[in-house]
Design an enzyme around this catalytic site. Structure first.
Site, PDB file in Angstrom:
ATOM      1  N   HIS A  24      -8.910 -13.972  -1.252  1.00  0.00           N
ATOM      2  CA  HIS A  24      -8.606 -12.591  -1.662  1.00  0.00           C
ATOM      3  C   HIS A  24      -9.830 -11.706  -1.437  1.00  0.00           C
ATOM      4  O   HIS A  24     -10.749 -11.665  -2.262  1.00  0.00           O
ATOM      5  CB  HIS A  24      -8.188 -12.588  -3.144  1.00  0.00           C
ATOM      6  CG  HIS A  24      -7.620 -11.284  -3.608  1.00  0.00           C
ATOM      7  ND1 HIS A  24      -6.451 -11.199  -4.349  1.00  0.00           N
ATOM      8  CD2 HIS A  24      -8.044 -10.004  -3.459  1.00  0.00           C
ATOM      9  CE1 HIS A  24      -6.196  -9.933  -4.624  1.00  0.00           C
ATOM     10  NE2 HIS A  24      -7.159  -9.184  -4.106  1.00  0.00           N
ATOM     11  N   HIS A  26     -10.650  -7.763   0.507  1.00  0.00           N
ATOM     12  CA  HIS A  26     -10.082  -6.606   1.227  1.00  0.00           C
ATOM     13  C   HIS A  26     -11.040  -6.151   2.323  1.00  0.00           C
ATOM     14  O   HIS A  26     -12.223  -5.905   2.044  1.00  0.00           O
ATOM     15  CB  HIS A  26      -9.845  -5.447   0.265  1.00  0.00           C
ATOM     16  CG  HIS A  26      -8.746  -5.703  -0.723  1.00  0.00           C
ATOM     17  ND1 HIS A  26      -7.482  -5.179  -0.606  1.00  0.00           N
ATOM     18  CD2 HIS A  26      -8.722  -6.448  -1.862  1.00  0.00           C
ATOM     19  CE1 HIS A  26      -6.735  -5.565  -1.626  1.00  0.00           C
ATOM     20  NE2 HIS A  26      -7.464  -6.338  -2.407  1.00  0.00           N
ATOM     21  N   GLU A 216      -2.972  -7.919 -13.008  1.00  0.00           N
ATOM     22  CA  GLU A 216      -4.351  -7.428 -12.985  1.00  0.00           C
ATOM     23  C   GLU A 216      -4.454  -6.293 -14.005  1.00  0.00           C
ATOM     24  O   GLU A 216      -5.000  -6.464 -15.093  1.00  0.00           O
ATOM     25  CB  GLU A 216      -4.710  -6.932 -11.579  1.00  0.00           C
ATOM     26  CG  GLU A 216      -6.107  -6.340 -11.454  1.00  0.00           C
ATOM     27  CD  GLU A 216      -6.337  -5.672 -10.097  1.00  0.00           C
ATOM     28  OE1 GLU A 216      -5.360  -5.376  -9.391  1.00  0.00           O
ATOM     29  OE2 GLU A 216      -7.516  -5.422  -9.770  1.00  0.00           O
TER      30      GLU A 216
HETATM   31  O1  2ND Z   1      -7.863  -5.199  -6.961  1.00  0.00           O
HETATM   32  C1  2ND Z   1      -7.069  -4.462  -6.371  1.00  0.00           C
HETATM   33  N1  2ND Z   1      -5.855  -4.202  -6.912  1.00  0.00           N
HETATM   34  C2  2ND Z   1      -4.934  -3.443  -6.287  1.00  0.00           C
HETATM   35  N2  2ND Z   1      -5.161  -2.874  -5.104  1.00  0.00           N
HETATM   36  C3  2ND Z   1      -6.357  -3.068  -4.532  1.00  0.00           C
HETATM   37  C4  2ND Z   1      -7.351  -3.856  -5.116  1.00  0.00           C
HETATM   38  N3  2ND Z   1      -8.424  -3.864  -4.313  1.00  0.00           N
HETATM   39  C5  2ND Z   1      -8.116  -3.101  -3.261  1.00  0.00           C
HETATM   40  N4  2ND Z   1      -6.883  -2.616  -3.388  1.00  0.00           N
HETATM   41  C6  2ND Z   1      -6.171  -1.711  -2.484  1.00  0.00           C
HETATM   42  C7  2ND Z   1      -7.071  -0.623  -1.943  1.00  0.00           C
HETATM   43  C8  2ND Z   1      -7.112  -0.870  -0.468  1.00  0.00           C
HETATM   44  O2  2ND Z   1      -7.172   0.335   0.274  1.00  0.00           O
HETATM   45  C9  2ND Z   1      -5.837  -1.636  -0.208  1.00  0.00           C
HETATM   46  C10 2ND Z   1      -5.779  -2.442   1.064  1.00  0.00           C
HETATM   47  O3  2ND Z   1      -6.861  -3.282   1.238  1.00  0.00           O
HETATM   48  O4  2ND Z   1      -5.721  -2.451  -1.356  1.00  0.00           O
HETATM   49 ZN    ZN Z   2      -7.254  -7.133  -4.423  1.00  0.00          ZN
END
Ligand code: 2ND
Ligand code: ZN
Length: 385
Positions: A24, A26, A216
């Protein structure tokens, strides 16, 4: 005298060298601050809060340290803002693979939302091809630098948007071409995973894999929906499963039905401790549910989520875990094998990664104390004449 148990506590150098598996992470949350600055200059992106890389890195960490997922997510406008051209995407993906490899990650699944990278005129296919090209270049450069890494992409759909079926189809078209699965991300409250049922049902019919950010910022209902309505293979975070676990004053542990299901079915939890501290999903590292979930033998894995926003890396996450929970190389291996078992690549490849890369790597590290002891014993024997 050195005992195996104390020598089994990994040093920072051993943590870095240990083969780690990341599920996990991004892509748009892991840029080098200097790259954000370069790309902003090249593309004329005018909104960066700072153009000094050191200060910009600090800005991301502080701004993400908000206690709310919604505000945490606002910081991504700047990284996504500079990732709108083919060359920017290739560079970011290349550096991502190189940085993970230098940190001792041997297998990574890195996710991003193609729909967020269309502002410069690229099409969805071109975005995926650019990122894949970057990952392949990064793997090659890492190998030349003496590191081995394999990177697979996960395509994310944004949960507040309405393109999930289209992105699921995109993931399916590229499944043997570097894309190993699908995900949904973004603000959780108000956007339940069931909004995207058609995408998940499509992927199931195609025998494809997906994970869902759930549990989360929002608790058990989100996890329940992700698993029992949508059929997720893994949970992105899933940390709030702790709400269904009761620890009595005598230390007796009782699992509710959902927590039992998650543990019994070996549902992988993509835990991201540092990220959870920033979004308020956990109060402190020491209180993070990962300690209990590991003790209870959930299929727990350790992840970075967003290396830039959290100022972290896989090594840093493990350093903190070693410090706070006293974890050993055996614990690190347990997390790494869990993650490798839960990866979306074919079973035979996962098994080979576990048996031929992960376990031998830990065996090598775990045997180092033997030779240190031999060296010091022979040294003292010599000096004793
Ligand atoms: O931890 C997270 N929770 C929900 N969405 C997230 C998290 N970290 C990043 N994102 C979103 C923001 C990014 O632009 C997108 C794609 O990577 O995913
Ligand atoms: Zn995430």
């Amino acid at each position: 005298m050195t005992s195996q148990s104390t020598a089994n506590t990994p040093t920072p150098d051993q943590i870095r060298r240990a083969p780690k598996v990341l599920l996990h992470d991004h892509l748009d949350g892991g840029l080098r601050p200097a790259t954000v600055v370069d790309l902003a200059r090249e593309s004329g992106y005018p909104h960066l809060p700072d153009t000094d890389p050191g200060k910009l890195g600090l800005w991301f960490r502080e701004a993400a340290d908000s206690g709310s997922l919604e505000r945490y997510l606002e910081t991504f406008s700047h990284t996504v803002g500079v990732m709108q051209t083919r060359s920017a995407l290739v560079r970011v993906a290349r550096e991502c693979a190189e940085d993970l490899a230098a940190d001792g990650v041997v297998y990574a699944e890195v996710r991003y939302a193609p729909e967020q990278h269309l502002e410069g005129g690229l099409g969805l296919e071109e975005v995926v091809e650019a990122v894949n090209e970057g990952f392949r270049e990064g793997e090659r450069l890492a190998r030349a630098a003496g590191h081995r890494i394999r990177v697979g992409a996960l395509l994310t759909a944004m949960r507040h948007a309405a393109r999930s079926l289209e992105i699921a189809e995109l993931a399916n078209r590229h499944r043997d071409l570097g894309v190993v699965g699908f995900d949904i991300a973004g603000a959780e409250a108000g956007f339940p995973p069931t909004r995207h049922l058609d995408a998940f049902e499509y992927l199931k019919r195609e025998n494809n894999h997906f994970t869902i950010h759930a549990g989360e910022a929002f608790g058990l209902p989100s996890i329940w929906q992700a698993l029992q309505w949508c059929g997720a293979d893994r949970l992105g975070h899933g940390v709030r499963i702790i709400d269904d676990i009761e620890v009595g004053p005598d230390g007796e542990v009782r699992l509710g039905r959902l927590a039992s299901y998650v543990r019994d079915k070996r549902v992988p939890l993509e835990l991201c401790p540092s990220s959870n501290l920033q979004t308020g999903a956990a109060a402190s590292y020491a209180e993070h549910p990962i300690g209990l979930l590991r003790r209870l033998h959930f299929r727990a894995t350790v992840n970075t989520d967003n290396r830039l926003m959290s100022g972290t890396s896989m090594s840093r996450e493990f350093e903190r875990l070693v410090e706070v929970f006293g974890y050993t190389l055996d614990d690190m291996q347990w997390f790494s094998v869990n993650a490798m078992k839960s990866a979306f690549i074919p079973f035979d490849e996962r098994l080979a990664m576990i048996n031929d890369v992960v376990k031998p790597g830990y065996a090598e590290l775990k045997s180092e104390w033997l030779f240190q002891q031999t060296a010091s014993t022979s040294g003292s024997a010599e000096s004793a004449g």
